[in-house]
Scaffold this motif. Structure first.
Motif, mmCIF file in Angstrom:
data_model
loop_
_atom_site.group_PDB
_atom_site.id
_atom_site.type_symbol
_atom_site.label_atom_id
_atom_site.label_comp_id
_atom_site.label_asym_id
_atom_site.label_seq_id
_atom_site.Cartn_x
_atom_site.Cartn_y
_atom_site.Cartn_z
ATOM 1 N N PRO A 51 0.819 -1.207 0.000
ATOM 2 C CA PRO A 51 0.000 0.000 0.000
ATOM 3 C C PRO A 51 0.858 1.265 0.000
ATOM 4 N N HIS A 52 2.175 1.086 -0.068
ATOM 5 C CA HIS A 52 3.080 2.231 -0.012
ATOM 6 C C HIS A 52 3.823 2.390 -1.318
ATOM 7 N N ALA A 53 4.132 3.658 -1.651
ATOM 8 C CA ALA A 53 4.873 3.910 -2.888
ATOM 9 C C ALA A 53 6.339 3.516 -2.766
ATOM 10 N N LEU A 133 9.540 4.973 3.194
ATOM 11 C CA LEU A 133 10.613 5.824 2.692
ATOM 12 C C LEU A 133 10.013 6.947 1.845
ATOM 13 N N PRO A 134 10.754 8.035 1.674
ATOM 14 C CA PRO A 134 10.224 9.085 0.783
ATOM 15 C C PRO A 134 10.133 8.550 -0.645
ATOM 16 N N HIS A 135 9.151 9.085 -1.391
ATOM 17 C CA HIS A 135 8.934 8.572 -2.736
ATOM 18 C C HIS A 135 8.963 9.721 -3.734
ATOM 19 N N VAL A 136 9.084 9.357 -5.013
ATOM 20 C CA VAL A 136 9.018 10.357 -6.085
ATOM 21 C C VAL A 136 8.280 9.734 -7.265
ATOM 22 N N THR A 137 7.333 10.499 -7.846
ATOM 23 C CA THR A 137 6.563 9.943 -8.966
ATOM 24 C C THR A 137 6.662 10.784 -10.237
ATOM 25 N N ASP A 138 7.164 11.987 -10.147
ATOM 26 C CA ASP A 138 7.243 12.839 -11.328
ATOM 27 C C ASP A 138 8.629 12.733 -11.972
ATOM 28 N N VAL A 139 8.674 12.709 -13.306
ATOM 29 C CA VAL A 139 9.946 12.479 -13.998
ATOM 30 C C VAL A 139 10.961 13.597 -13.725
ATOM 31 N N ASP A 140 10.523 14.849 -13.770
ATOM 32 C CA ASP A 140 11.466 15.950 -13.557
ATOM 33 C C ASP A 140 11.934 15.986 -12.110
ATOM 34 N N GLU A 141 11.012 15.726 -11.178
ATOM 35 C CA GLU A 141 11.401 15.674 -9.766
ATOM 36 C C GLU A 141 12.426 14.572 -9.530
ATOM 37 N N ALA A 142 12.224 13.434 -10.199
ATOM 38 C CA ALA A 142 13.097 12.279 -9.972
ATOM 39 C C ALA A 142 14.512 12.516 -10.485
ATOM 40 N N MET A 143 14.668 13.468 -11.409
ATOM 41 C CA MET A 143 16.007 13.736 -11.951
ATOM 42 C C MET A 143 16.800 14.688 -11.066
ATOM 43 N N GLU A 663 -0.499 12.722 -3.512
ATOM 44 C CA GLU A 663 0.686 13.152 -2.763
ATOM 45 C C GLU A 663 1.348 11.968 -2.077
ATOM 46 N N ASP A 664 0.520 10.966 -1.748
ATOM 47 C CA ASP A 664 1.043 9.792 -1.049
ATOM 48 C C ASP A 664 1.675 8.787 -2.015
ATOM 49 N N GLY A 665 1.723 9.130 -3.286
ATOM 50 C CA GLY A 665 2.341 8.239 -4.256
ATOM 51 C C GLY A 665 1.477 7.058 -4.634
#
Lengths: 745, 158, 69
Positions: A51-53, A133-143, A663-665
């Motif tokens: 249930p977590h990203a 853990l913290p997560h990231v789902t957006d491509v630009d954010e992930a870079m 926001e929760d991924g």
């Protein structure tokens, strides 16, 4: 194998519209798809999902679940093997998470129980201790350098130092002097685009039934685009010998690239091995959307320079694609395809593949191309509007032709782009009148297509019928097309040929059904197998007639003496030769194995009229016409079907479909209500125009057609909307709220 | 939880079965009665692949409970052909290439049959709106609409 | 990737020899070659065929290995 040099061959079967062999089973409900079979003693499998990203798995306690009523086995990643090859290790980790869960829906454990209800109840008893853990789902954010890292140490050597570890690979293509090219332009437009991830949306969820003994021998029934791929993946992930695993492909309820990998088959096999019983797993729609393979989501910068007369002098693209929680290899196709339609002196495309906490992407028709071509065709259109030029004329002025050095490297042979553009220009749709709030748009589209590893076995049955055995699941009507090519080559009626799809034990390795490869490669192998059988039949007849082998020729289904010197012998039909095969040496067959090359690229042009409602931002498709080069349309109905089906998927991609993460991924719209694909009432009739510029690499000139049609709709609709509503949408989908916001800005 | 006995008629045949109170009609058809023609595409009534008729009314069998059909008449795809005689819709779907993978086809045929029973001469728009509850991902719907209209014309002339 | 050069020169008479030579002369390319490259010969793409003959007149382009969907 070069195009047959029979100048204008008069095809007798190829090009007609015959009935498909699986038709009756499919209209009566008899056809057996992935979820339609049962086995004695069968258990039902069910998967527990994260249930977590993004989270570390501290522990998994299956003890309660293992004791629950009806439960016969529980598995986790510990029950799978450890492949050395990174490719298979990723598949294994995606099937069942190892140390971390990497996206919302990532499989963690699975149970097999005596009923669906018991399995469902049992997974609730599995206790997983997560460290979120913290997560990231957006491509630009992930870079960004400080982004949460999805996996460490996965970057290839071609990624410059200092980038986020989420950036896994980098590619550059192009030629020429960009600065000089831009200096020559009268107008330069630079734009940034973003597209959301979409799903192939096949109506049949993944389903399989697996049986595996402790001796390593097993069987899998599943809906898949490649039974040999399933065998290879399962063998590696379970640590068993591939040839001990028999994989049977069921009828498949849609694939489009989404079923070219495995999610549940290795898990079902692991459960079966542990429980000693066959295990059936069927995914729910929610699981399909959360945890199979959607497309990439993208962020793209395109810069194009054009003269006042419409000549493109320079073009540059930078593409950033996120492919989920494992390294993907998709941006390179987007980068290569982006400017493929154009003859350019100076062009450069750069691409980055990026990881995020999202499901692992897989192909969806032409992987990587729809989004990059959407961006390029949008900028070309904007330049046309700014300079007051006709968009079709500009495409024609810059179109790639035979001899053009393509933007991705090779020089083009015969291609159909100009023919499709000219057909579009001449079509009544192009000049039909438009009303208020209406606009017309167009876009080119392209896909490489390829051949691949293919085996075909063709048997001349003793009753004079032909059995073709091939190894590629039929996702578009290919069984009919293969039978047609065999019938054409042998000179027998279509209804004398039966084409079946073999399981993995019956033929050598076949690449998956993808790359628009089946009609091309399996067709080519079938034609060669037929020719081998013909050669054998002529040999037999030569013996009967007491003449040389090369004095016998094959024509219209008969062996005939090749000339007056061969003597007078009444022709012998295939059926006659077959009936006495036992007397002349034994059963007659032909076979062919090849890694086929020489697939022809397929260009297409789409023309669309839209009407935008100024009050709601809703876009209505008023009229849609598709022009595409098929090389040679073996079965025109099925070519049209690919064109229409692919276009409608593109329409959904442009207007409504998107993966929405919170926001929760977590995925917010994991169902068909909120992941809105086109329905019948959204669409008008879709007209198709098939052009035939033969591909020299196939005996009949066939080009793959299945993937190209999904490419043009995105920009064609965006271009139409820009004329209907006066706004240039640089974000997909152009859903009503977004369009409304842009119009009121 | 004790199972509940249900007596019903399916495709004209009297049928009895036992099921749990929370099983859908789709589950019963596929898992208990061997009638796998109706398909589960979504389980939430959004795709129409599970379409059947219940007392003449078009429904998603994933949204009907197994116990609800007690005393009712259910028609599924398995009952559409008459022995070896295909229904005109079935035959024309094959002739007009109105199916590719075929997974949505049973649901669409049931829905189309239901439409033509109520409205034997629909416009294209009426056909499209009636079939809006049946998702197809392969065909783009074009050949489906044409096939329904061709069958409708044939059935009107009969 | 080959030290910033777009065009390189090697001696080879078929695809496999070409790849082997490239990997030796330009070690920076070796990982990509290992992962898989396709060859375009006068515009026709050969995905993995090692014994494809190459002559002095041919235009050769190397591309990442292709897949589809």
């Amino acid at each position: 194998m070069a195009l047959d040099h029979q100048a204008k061959r008069d095809f007798k079967v190829v090009g007609t519209r015959v009935a498909r062999p699986d038709g009756i089973d499919k209209v009566t409900g008899k056809a057996a798809y992935g979820a339609d079979i049962t086995a004695p003693g069968m258990l039902f499998g069910r998967i527990l999902r994260s249930p977590h990203a993004h989270a570390r798995i501290k522990s998994i306690d299956v003890s309660e679940a293992a004791k629950a009523p009806g439960v016969k086995a529980v598995v986790t990643s510990a029950d799978l093997a450890s492949p050395d090859d990174e490719y298979y290790a990723d598949i294994r980790d995606n099937c069942l998470a190892r140390e971390k869960v990497l996206y919302d829906g990532h499989a963690v454990a699975a149970v097999a129980a005596t009923s669906k209800a018991a399995a469902k109840a049992a997974i609730r008893l599995i206790k997983v201790d997560y460290e979120i853990l913290p997560h990231v789902t957006d491509v630009d954010e992930a870079m960004k350098p400080d982004a949460p890292v999805v996996q460490e140490g996965r970057a290839l050597e071609n990624v410059p130092a200092g980038m986020s570890q989420n950036v896994t690979s980098h590619f550059e293509f192009g030629h020429g002097d960009l600065d000089a090219g831009f200096a020559k332009a009268d107008k330069i437009i630079e734009r940034t685009f973003k597209t959301a991830a979409t799903h192939q949306g096949y109506i049949e969820p993944q389903a399989c039934m697996a049986s595996l003994g402790t001796d390593g021998r097993g069987e899998v029934w599943c809906c898949t685009q490649g039974q040999y791929m399933v065998r290879a993946n399962c063998a590696e992930v379970l640590g068993i010998e591939a040839s001990q695993l028999r994989v049977i492909s069921s009828e498949i309820g849609g694939g489009f690239g989404g079923k070219t990998t495995t999610f549940i088959e290795p898990v079902a096999l692991a459960l079966s091995r542990k429980s000693g019983k066959p295990v059936k797993i069927v995914m729910t729609r929610e699981e399909v959307l959360r945890a199979t393979g959607p497309t990439v989501s993208t962020s793209m910068d395109i810069k194009i320079g054009m003269t006042n007369e419409g000549r493109i002098t320079a073009a540059r693209g930078e593409l950033r694609y996120q492919g989920g929680a494992f390294p993907c290899g998709t941006v390179e196709f987007g980068a290569q395809a982006a400017f493929a339609a154009y003859d350019l002196e100076a062009v450069q495309t750069l691409g980055w593949n990026v990881m995020t906490n999202r499901p692992k992407e897989i192909a969806y028709r032409a992987p990587g191309a729809p989004t990059s071509i959407y961006a390029v065709e949008s900028v070309v259109d904007e330049l046309c509007q700014e300079l007051g030029l006709d968009p079709l004329d500009v495409r024609l002025l810059n179109a790639a032709r035979k001899g053009t050095l393509s933007a991705y490297g090779p020089t083009f042979n015969e291609i159909g782009l100009v023919a499709t553009l000219e057909a579009a220009k001449a079509h009544p749709h192009y000049n039909a009148p438009l009303g208020p709030n209406q606009g017309r748009g167009l876009s080119c589209g392209f896909w490489f297509n390829f051949g691949g590893n293919t085996c075909v076995s063709l048997n001349i049955n003793d009753d004079g019928t032909i059995g073709v055995v091939e190894g590629n699941p039929d996702i578009g009507g290919s069984r009919a097309s293969i039978s047609m090519m065999a019938a054409e080559e042998l000179g027998v009626p279509y209804d004398k040929v039966r084409t079946v799809i073999a399981d993995t034990t019956s033929l050598g390795f076949n690449d998956v059904t993808d790359g628009s490869r089946v009609t091309f490669a399996v067709g080519l192998a079938t034609i060669k197998a037929a020719r081998a059988a013909i050669q054998e039949m002529c040999k037999r007849v030569a013996k009967i007639w007491g003449i040389d082998e090369d004095a016998v020729l094959w024509e219209d289904g008969f062996a005939k003496p090749s000339g007056p010197n061969a003597g007078t012998h009444p022709p012998m039909s295939l059926a006659e030769i077959a009936a006495i095969a036992g007397n002349t040496g034994g059963p007659i067959a032909g076979h062919h194995e090849v890694n086929a090359d020489g697939a022809g690229v397929s260009f297409g042009v789409h023309l669309v009229d839209t009407e935008v409602d100024p009050e709601t931002g809703a876009t209505k498709i008023l009229r849609y016409t598709i022009f595409q080069d098929a090389g040679k349309a073996v079965h025109p109905d099925y070519v049209e079907g690919q064109m229409q089906g692919g276009a409608v998927q593109g329409i959904g991609w442009a207007l409504n479909e998107e993966y929405i993460y919170g926001e929760d991924g977590r995925l917010q719209n994991a169902g068909f209500l909120d992941y809105r694909i086109p329905v019948a009432s959204d669409l008008p009739s879709i007209e198709t125009v098939i052009l035939e510029i033969p591909n020299p690499g196939h005996p009949y000139g066939v080009r793959g057609v299945g993937e190209t049609p999904i490419v043009p709709p995105l920009a064609a609709i965006s271009n139409a909307v820009s004329r209907a509503a006066g706004v240039r949408m640089t974000e997909l989908p152009m859903s009503p709220p977004r369009l409304l916001k842009a119009m009121s800005a | 939880m004790k199972m509940i006995p249900v007596e019903t008629t399916i495709n004209g045949d009297r049928t009895e079965f036992l099921c749990n109170s929370d099983e859908s009609l789709l589950d019963v058809l596929r898992d208990r009665l061997g009638l796998t023609g109706a398909k589960e595409g979504c389980g939430t009534g959004d795709c129409g692949a599970c379409s059947v008729t219940l007392n003449g009314r078009l429904v998603c069998s994933c949204l009907v409970l197994g116990v609800e059909v007690d005393g009712a008449e259910v028609e599924t795809i398995e009952g559409m052909a008459d022995g070896e005689m295909l229904h005109p819709l079935q035959r024309i779907f094959i002739e007009e290439a109105a199916l590719q993978c075929g997974i949505c086809t049973p649901g669409i045929l049931i829905a189309a049959k239901s439409l033509l029973e109520k409205n034997p001469d629909p416009t294209d728009t009426e056909v499209r709106y009636w079939l809006a509850g049946n998702l197809c991902r392969c065909t783009g719907y074009d050949k489906i609409i044409k096939a329904v209209q061709k069958a409708a014309a044939e059935m009107r002339a009969a | 990737m080959a030290d910033g050069q777009e065009w390189v020169e090697v001696e080879a008479s078929n695809f496999k020899q070409l790849l082997d030579e490239l990997a030796i002369k330009h070690p920076g390319l070796a990982p990509q070659i290992k992962r898989g490259v396709s060859l375009s010969l006068d515009g026709v793409i050969y995905r993995e065929a090692w014994f494809t003959e190459i002559g002095p007149e041919n235009e050769i382009i190397l591309m990442p290995y292709m897949v589809g969907g």
